[in-house]
Each structure stands twice: as C-alpha cells, then as structure tokens.
Design an enzyme around this catalytic site. Structure first.
Site, PDB file in Angstrom:
ATOM      1  N   ASP A   1       8.788  -4.576   1.637  1.00  0.00           N
ATOM      2  CA  ASP A   1       9.632  -4.845   0.472  1.00  0.00           C
ATOM      3  C   ASP A   1       9.157  -6.095  -0.260  1.00  0.00           C
ATOM      4  OD1 ASP A   1      11.149  -2.671   1.249  1.00  0.00           O
ATOM      5  OD2 ASP A   1      12.575  -3.896   2.368  1.00  0.00           O
TER       6      ASP A   1
ATOM      7  N   GLU B   1      15.748   5.357  -0.374  1.00  0.00           N
ATOM      8  CA  GLU B   1      16.867   4.989   0.491  1.00  0.00           C
ATOM      9  C   GLU B   1      18.219   5.295  -0.152  1.00  0.00           C
ATOM     10  OE1 GLU B   1      16.164   1.690   3.772  1.00  0.00           O
ATOM     11  OE2 GLU B   1      17.045   0.820   1.976  1.00  0.00           O
TER      12      GLU B   1
ATOM     13  N   GLY C   1      -0.960  -2.468   6.594  1.00  0.00           N
ATOM     14  CA  GLY C   1      -0.554  -3.482   7.561  1.00  0.00           C
ATOM     15  C   GLY C   1      -1.470  -4.691   7.527  1.00  0.00           C
TER      16      GLY C   1
ATOM     17  N   ASN D   1       2.939   3.465   2.858  1.00  0.00           N
ATOM     18  CA  ASN D   1       2.082   2.930   3.911  1.00  0.00           C
ATOM     19  C   ASN D   1       1.241   4.083   4.452  1.00  0.00           C
ATOM     20  OD1 ASN D   1       3.666   4.374   5.795  1.00  0.00           O
ATOM     21  ND2 ASN D   1       4.883   2.575   6.351  1.00  0.00           N
TER      22      ASN D   1
ATOM     23  N   THR E   1      -0.469   0.750   1.631  1.00  0.00           N
ATOM     24  CA  THR E   1      -0.471  -0.462   2.443  1.00  0.00           C
ATOM     25  C   THR E   1      -0.962  -0.133   3.848  1.00  0.00           C
ATOM     26  OG1 THR E   1       1.876  -0.147   3.013  1.00  0.00           O
ATOM     27  CG2 THR E   1       1.375  -1.536   1.123  1.00  0.00           C
TER      28      THR E   1
ATOM     29  N   GLY F   1      -4.590  -4.981   5.144  1.00  0.00           N
ATOM     30  CA  GLY F   1      -4.504  -5.204   3.707  1.00  0.00           C
ATOM     31  C   GLY F   1      -3.956  -3.994   2.980  1.00  0.00           C
TER      32      GLY F   1
END
Length: 308
Positions: free
Chosen positions: A254, A142, A224, A186, A222, A227
């Site tokens: 985060d 970011e 969601g 993710n 990740t 797990g």
C-alpha cells in the site's frame, strides 16, 4: 504541478498483534505487542499518497460506530479532507485481524470488509464530479467489485487514468481491466490473473503481454525484496528495491502504490515513480503499523538524497 488523485477503496480498523511465530491451525500463540489503528488497502494508499504530497480525495465507507472515529481522527491528524466519505446505517466499520511474526516480519491477515463492502450507486453519484475532474483514479479489490466496476467505467469514459492494484486477489473481468492505464499486481496476483509464473524479467514480460492483450496500457509487478518490474512504451526493466532492515512488512504494498500515484500525479515517468515509491515503502517497513508507518514527503526526499 500536482494533478488531482482519487483513491476509491477500503477502510478497516487494523487489529495487529506481534508474536514469536505465526500460529498453525489449532494453535494459540501468546503475543508480545498489540496495536489498533487505521487501515484498509484503500485508506493506507490514500494516506501514503497524501503524506507524499498528493492532492488526494479519499473515498470510502464507514459504519455509524466508534470504529469510524479511527478513520476520522487519522484524516484529521494528517490534514486530509473528509468530504468524500460514505456512511452505512446498517453495517459496521470493517476490521482486519493481523498477526506479525516478530522474527521474520511476515504476516497473516483476515479482512472483514464491513461497511466498505456495501458501496452503492447512490454513494458513487455523490462523488462523480470529483472522479471526473481527477487525473488519476486508484482502485483495489477490497470493496464490493460492482462499485469498482462502475467507478472504473465512469473514470475511463471521462479520460481519467485508472490504476488497479489487484489486491487482495480475486478474479476480475477483462472488461474491468481493459482501458486501465496501469495494473500493479504482486508476482502471486500476476500469476493468478495471467497464468504465467513470474520469476524473472523474461517471465514478467510474458505476463505483461497477457495484460496488454486484455487492454491494459502499462504493467507494473511488485517483486518484494527484488524490486518492481515495469513495462511501458515497449520497454521493460526491473527497478531494484532499497535494502533496509524491515521490522513490519504489513502495508508495504500500500505504501508503494500510494507513493507511485503521488509521483505520477507530479508528472514523473513510471520508472521515476517506481523509484520514489520504492523509497516510500522502504521507510514504511522500518516502522510498526500501516497508516502510522507512512512517511512524509520530507522523509522520502531525505531518504532519496541519502541513497542517491
């Protein structure tokens, strides 16, 4: 023993509204709730790690404006050192516009990086010694990527374990990933970075192999509510998430990353750290906001004791 952590990343002011549904293009939706507060992926992760018990240096860049006070006040509130902040005289503090569906807890976010997208070599020089003395460096995508790449090289050259949370997604070089201790995408980011759709353990294994071929040492994806997938030391598993009634998923990733690095810096294994981080994230999504939703170490320990 708590090893030193440096979180190098973004700060933006979150401008969050809850709505009956997320607007479609051209639609105006009347909101039911508004909140302004400290945010940014880097800052959220730094606060989460600090409140979870980590010895954290938060490195970010602010403007010389009233919005910067939101960061300073948030750090004061949790007793976090402000020794590693940069300031821009020309560019304003960043902001994030966040819409949250109050029925599904899903969100849409627009980021304007502002000052934290203008980190310079001169800024980095002022925190070089802290980075070199850290056990772990946590990065996201970011801030301006040239700053990330310089800091990652500095850390790797000095034996610091570099963790990259590959969010928000943008293309990165194999050189940037090579030598990283851990990546934590993710499933969407993992597919973007590897070309492998991640739907189960087998496909996650294939995506992990691509990361390993790029020189990454360990992989965590990740998933969601399902797990997190981890692959370390030749073994892979999916660590299940804790089931809770979420009211705001903003900042859940985060929360997880902050908890993960705090646990690793205490000497926990990656599997143990993932369970700890899952607990932190599960608590956070039951609250509204990003940094205000991050739990204390006592709350995390109590949750784990209750859930076994």
């Amino acid at each position: 023993m708590r090893e030193k952590i440096t979180v190098f990343g973004s700060f933006v002011v979150d401008l969050m509204a809850r709505t009956p549904h997320l607007p479609v293009p051209g639609e105006t939706v009347k909101g039911s709730f508004f909140k302004q507060g400290a945010g940014g992926k880097g800052f959220n992760q730094g606060i989460a790690a600090h409140k979870a018990g980590g010895d954290v240096a938060m490195v970010t860049k602010l403007g010389r404006d009233s919005l910067a006070n939101i960061a300073l006040d948030a750090m004061d509130e949790v007793g976090m050192a402000k020794d590693y902040l940069f300031f821009s005289e020309e560019v304003a503090t960043g902001i994030a516009l966040i819409s949250v569906d109050e029925n599904t807890s899903q969100n849409e976010i627009v980021i304007v990086s502002g000052a934290c997208g203008t980190i310079t070599d001169a800024d980095i020089a002022t925190v070089e010694e802290r980075i070199k003395s850290s056990a772990y460096l946590l990065l996201q995508l970011e801030v301006n990527q040239d700053a990330n790449e310089k800091v990652a090289r500095l850390a790797k050259d000095n034996g610091v374990r570099v963790i990259v949370n590959t969010a928000p997604y943008q293309p990165v070089t194999d050189e940037f990933l090579s030598g990283c201790y851990l990546v934590t995408p993710n499933e969407v980011e993992a597919e973007e970075l590897t070309g492998v759709p991640v739907t189960d353990l087998q496909s996650a294994d294939r995506a992990a192999k691509v990361f390993f071929d790029k020189g990454v040492q360990n992989v965590l994806i990740t998933l969601g509510s399902r797990g997190v997938y981890i692959n370390t030391e030749g073994r892979s598993e999916i660590v299940p998430a804790y089931k809770v009634d979420a009211i705001d998923t903003t900042g859940a990733g985060d929360a997880f990353n902050g908890g993960l690095i705090a646990a690793l810096a205490e000497g926990k294994s990656l599997s143990e750290a993932a369970r700890f981080a899952n607990a932190l994230a599960a608590i956070s999504v039951q609250r509204i906001g990003t940094t205000p939703s991050m739990p204390t170490r006592g709350e995390i320990d109590a949750f784990l004791a209750e859930r076994g």
